[in-house]
Write a protein that holds these residues in place. Structure first.
Motif, PDB file in Angstrom:
ATOM      1  N   THR B  31       0.816  -1.204   0.000  1.00 33.96           N
ATOM      2  CA  THR B  31       0.000   0.000   0.000  1.00 33.96           C
ATOM      3  C   THR B  31       0.854   1.260   0.000  1.00 33.96           C
ATOM      4  N   SER B  32       2.032   1.177   0.632  1.00 33.23           N
ATOM      5  CA  SER B  32       2.859   2.380   0.695  1.00 33.23           C
ATOM      6  C   SER B  32       3.982   2.370  -0.318  1.00 33.23           C
ATOM      7  N   LYS B  33       4.439   1.194  -0.709  1.00 33.49           N
ATOM      8  CA  LYS B  33       5.525   1.162  -1.691  1.00 33.49           C
ATOM      9  C   LYS B  33       5.398  -0.079  -2.549  1.00 33.49           C
ATOM     10  N   VAL B  34       5.966   0.037  -3.752  1.00 31.97           N
ATOM     11  CA  VAL B  34       6.082  -1.117  -4.630  1.00 31.97           C
ATOM     12  C   VAL B  34       7.559  -1.428  -4.723  1.00 31.97           C
ATOM     13  N   ALA B  35       7.945  -2.624  -4.350  1.00 34.65           N
ATOM     14  CA  ALA B  35       9.351  -3.005  -4.411  1.00 34.65           C
ATOM     15  C   ALA B  35       9.524  -4.078  -5.459  1.00 34.65           C
ATOM     16  N   CYS B  36      10.591  -3.964  -6.204  1.00 30.60           N
ATOM     17  CA  CYS B  36      10.878  -4.948  -7.236  1.00 30.60           C
ATOM     18  C   CYS B  36      12.342  -5.334  -7.131  1.00 30.60           C
ATOM     19  N   THR B  69      12.496   0.630  -5.664  1.00 31.97           N
ATOM     20  CA  THR B  69      11.323   0.867  -4.831  1.00 31.97           C
ATOM     21  C   THR B  69      10.680   2.146  -5.321  1.00 31.97           C
ATOM     22  N   THR B  70       9.405   2.133  -5.353  1.00 35.09           N
ATOM     23  CA  THR B  70       8.727   3.371  -5.718  1.00 35.09           C
ATOM     24  C   THR B  70       7.497   3.529  -4.828  1.00 35.09           C
ATOM     25  N   ALA B  89       2.547   2.456 -11.121  1.00 31.27           N
ATOM     26  CA  ALA B  89       3.509   2.283 -10.031  1.00 31.27           C
ATOM     27  C   ALA B  89       4.306   1.000 -10.229  1.00 31.27           C
ATOM     28  N   ILE B  90       3.608  -0.061 -10.611  1.00 35.14           N
ATOM     29  CA  ILE B  90       4.297  -1.336 -10.859  1.00 35.14           C
ATOM     30  C   ILE B  90       5.283  -1.188 -12.002  1.00 35.14           C
ATOM     31  N   ARG B  91       4.841  -0.456 -13.022  1.00 34.46           N
ATOM     32  CA  ARG B  91       5.692  -0.263 -14.192  1.00 34.46           C
ATOM     33  C   ARG B  91       6.953   0.504 -13.821  1.00 34.46           C
TER      34      ARG B  91
END
Lengths: 296, 444
Positions: B31-36, B69-70, B89-91
């Motif tokens: 919910t707060s960040k997307v990490a890849c 991370t975004t 965001a995922i992109r």
């Protein structure tokens, strides 16, 4: 008036297209194509456009030719002299002249232009030459070393007198028998192909040698030895040499050939046959009659 | 059931294909960040010929070559709220990770924290076909588990056999090859809301990557932040995320329960924002810089500038004491922890031999949280961090990345699930064969 507040933050997310483009550029195949394929293609385009101009092509060809000829015509590679030598024995001046004429060289000539293999074939095409060895010696000398055919016999073919060497190869014509009295004479069809046997027969002639006029090949299978005084020895097709040796020995012991015998037929080894001359035959008959009293 | 089996098997095959290629990305959509993280499988143990877990729990087979991370957008409670935003965001995360790794990633293993997970314990019994337990027997006993009514629109996320019993011997981890006659199993089934899952999958699919695995974030943060003896003896991992707090209970190295509380750090932030009348960004900054849960006398004197941009001097120069801030934050955190306590009680956590509780996730970094948590949850509370994996950047080693790191472990060495075993296929052919024989006998 524009608001002085902080400008709206740019969206950090990549566009769908930009994202796809980035992924495309990260694809290994595409990366390789761009890193290697693109420069190669550029190079190919440049080269083809340059070669599309005929003037350029011609210029390049000329440049290459000048460079090649400038290297070929350096004095280190030039051949100025030809030396013709025999490997054994000596050369007749005619043969030497024939070799010089046969070779299509005009000096000075670059060694790159010389096709020694074809020269060799041309030299060996001369009948009197058995083998030839050509090489370019340092110092610009084309050396032709020739193995000369040595005539071992004269072969009479009708009216023509031919010189043949030990392997039966015809070397050339002879104008008259007297000019090469040292060589034995053979005749008959196919005589040259069994020259070795003929020479052997001449060898074993021994004391009979001065009387041998020549050999005649009969029916391409056996020899007749022709002696002077019209005598003829008919040798068998098998073991002619031992038969001839036998005759020679017999002659030494019994002087057979000094008598009036025209033909000695040895074709049947077990039963040598003699044909006598006319006088001898009459004399024989007379002696027989007197001995037996029958008068035959 | 069959369809689920097929789709999960397809996902496993995709994971195998990704392993073959050697590069796989893991994606933690929170919910707060997307990490890849981009993992490269080229370690010394990649081509092990013996099976089982390798050294360092199979971690040495991979290393992290890209991390990004975004800030998350369009997500609430760990669920997709606005598709477009979530997708971008995922992109962004994927793009940045690929850029860092400098490879193209085609396979993604994702986790999700929301979607109302629900745990079921299943039991299956089957008679052995022979004397010895084989793979097909295990497939059969797993297939014999009676499917509970999971509700319409829900999907199975995990179906892990947690225990096997052969005749009267229980507690086996691997009964294969053992001799007996009656095999029974306990299976843990975790279901999630199917539509939420579909939304997330759609967002991922829109980024041109294939899904090679799916896990619950409660599960993966458990495997990354619980140490081995905790997993063995029984422990709960509480992953306090932004929009959801997920908890998982481990026992004998298997997850036996997972749940999620739909509250998290973002709710604390919005409380601050509402209580102090400040924008969310300011509230977030204040929370991270000055936040806490235990007020002391010192905190009364520590004044915090809360700032503002209205142009009104009085409003923009407001200050509050840290004690006031703690007074806002503490009730919400207590509420979260009490909710967690209730879920643990419902799951029967107190009956486990080990009672340790590990707090992890981004919101667990609030100073003094362990003291508060031990008052609510019990004495054996510790703050957990994910274990280190090779190549992980320093910035991604905090507790906020527990789920991400757990996903890397999950990607490298997934636990056997129900769909890893062959379904018993003999049922249909046997019957048709018998029918054919009967037909033959009747006609001749």
């Amino acid at each position: 008036m524009q608001s002085l507040g902080p400008a709206t933050r740019r969206d950090p997310a990549p566009s769908r297209l930009g994202y796809r483009f980035q992924r495309l550029m990260l694809t290994p195949g595409v990366r390789r194509a761009i890193r290697i394929g693109l420069p190669l293609m550029l190079l190919a385009i440049i080269v083809t456009t340059w070669f599309a101009n005929p003037g350029n092509r011609e210029m390049l060809q000329q440049r290459i030719e000048t460079i090649i000829s400038s290297i070929e015509e350096r004095p280190e590679f030039m051949v100025n002299v030809m030396s013709v030598e025999a490997q054994d024995g000596d050369l007749t001046p005619e043969l030497m002249q024939a070799i010089r004429v046969a070779l299509p060289v005009n000096f000075p000539m670059s060694s790159f232009d010389m096709d020694l293999e074809s020269y060799r074939e041309q030299v060996e095409a001369i009948p009197a030459v058995d083998q030839a060895m050509l090489r370019i010696r340092p110092g610009g000398i084309l050396e032709v070393a020739v193995a000369v055919r040595i005539p071992v016999a004269i072969w009479r073919q009708g009216e023509a007198l031919l010189l043949i060497d030990s392997s039966g190869v015809v070397m050339g014509n002879l104008s008259e028998r007297a000019s090469r009295i040292d060589l034995p004479l053979i005749a008959g069809d196919g005589a040259h192909s069994v020259i070795a046997e003929a020479l052997k027969i001449f060898e074993v002639a021994g004391p009979l040698a001065p009387r041998v006029r020549g050999l005649v090949r009969m029916g391409e299978r056996r020899w007749d030895v022709v002696l002077d005084r019209g005598q003829r020895l008919m040798l068998p097709s098998r073991n002619p040499i031992s038969s001839f040796e036998r005759i020679v020995a017999m002659n030494q012991a019994q002087d057979l050939l000094d008598r009036e015998v025209t033909v000695i037929d040895l074709r049947n080894e077990n039963r040598p046959t003699i044909r006598l001359g006319e006088n001898a035959a009459a004399e024989m008959r007379r002696i027989n009659a007197s001995v037996s009293g029958t008068g035959n | 059931m069959k369809q689920l089996y097929e789709s999960q098997r397809a996902m496993r095959n995709m994971r195998k294909a990704a392993m073959q290629r050697g590069v796989v990305a893991i994606l933690d959509v929170g919910t707060s960040k997307v990490a890849c993280l981009v993992l490269k499988f080229d370690g010394p143990e990649r081509f092990r010929d013996v099976d089982g877990v390798g050294s360092m729990a199979g971690q040495s087979s991979f290393r992290v070559i890209g991390a990004a991370t975004t800030r998350s957008r369009g997500m609430r409670f760990g669920e997709v709220d606005a598709m477009k935003e979530a997708e971008s965001a995922i992109r962004t995360a994927l793009r940045n990770a690929q850029k860092m790794a400098n490879v193209r990633v085609d396979h993604v293993i994702a986790c999700l924290s929301g979607a109302r997970p629900r745990s079921y314990g299943l039991e299956g019994v089957a008679e052995l076909s022979g004397n010895v337990v084989t793979d097909t027997d295990i497939g059969r006993v797993l297939g014999s588990c009676e499917m509970p009514d999971i509700g319409s629109g829900r999907e199975v996320l995990h179906a892990q056999p947690v225990n096997f019993a052969l005749d009267h011997r229980s507690g086996m981890s691997d009964p294969r090859g053992q001799i007996g006659s009656r095999l029974s199993t306990d299976m843990h089934l975790l279901t999630v809301d199917g539509h939420v899952l579909q939304n997330l999958l759609h967002c991922i699919k829109r980024c041109d990557v294939e899904l090679a695995g799916l896990a619950s974030s409660a599960y993966v943060s458990g495997i990354s932040s619980l140490v081995e003896d905790e997993q063995e003896l029984g422990a709960a991992c509480i992953d306090m995320g932004g929009g959801a707090t997920s908890l998982s209970i481990f026992m004998k190295k298997h997850m036996i329960y997972a749940d999620s509380v739909r509250m998290g750090g973002d709710h604390v932030t919005s409380d601050i924002s509402m209580g102090l009348q400040v924008p969310l960004a300011t509230a977030e900054r204040i929370k991270t810089f000055y936040g806490g849960v235990v007020a002391t006398g010192m905190d009364d004197r520590e004044m915090i500038e809360i700032g503002g941009e209205t142009g009104d001097w009085e409003r923009d120069r407001r200050t509050i004491s840290r004690a006031e801030l703690i007074g806002i934050m503490r009730p919400r955190i207590e509420e979260i922890l009490e909710e967690v306590r209730a879920r643990l009680d419902a799951a029967g956590f107190e009956h486990l031999p080990g009672q340790s509780i590990v707090l992890t996730g981004g919101a667990s970094q609030i100073p003094g949280l362990d003291g508060l948590a031990s008052r609510i949850l019990g004495q054996q509370v510790r703050l957990g961090r994910p274990l280190r994996v090779q190549g992980l950047p320093q910035a991604a080693t905090g507790p906020a990345f527990a789920a991400s790191v757990g996903l890397t472990l999950f990607a490298a060495h997934p636990q056997d699930e129900w769909w890893d075993f062959e379904l018993p296929a003999e049922r249909y052919p046997a019957r048709s064969l018998r029918r054919a024989v009967r037909w033959f006998r009747d006609n001749w």
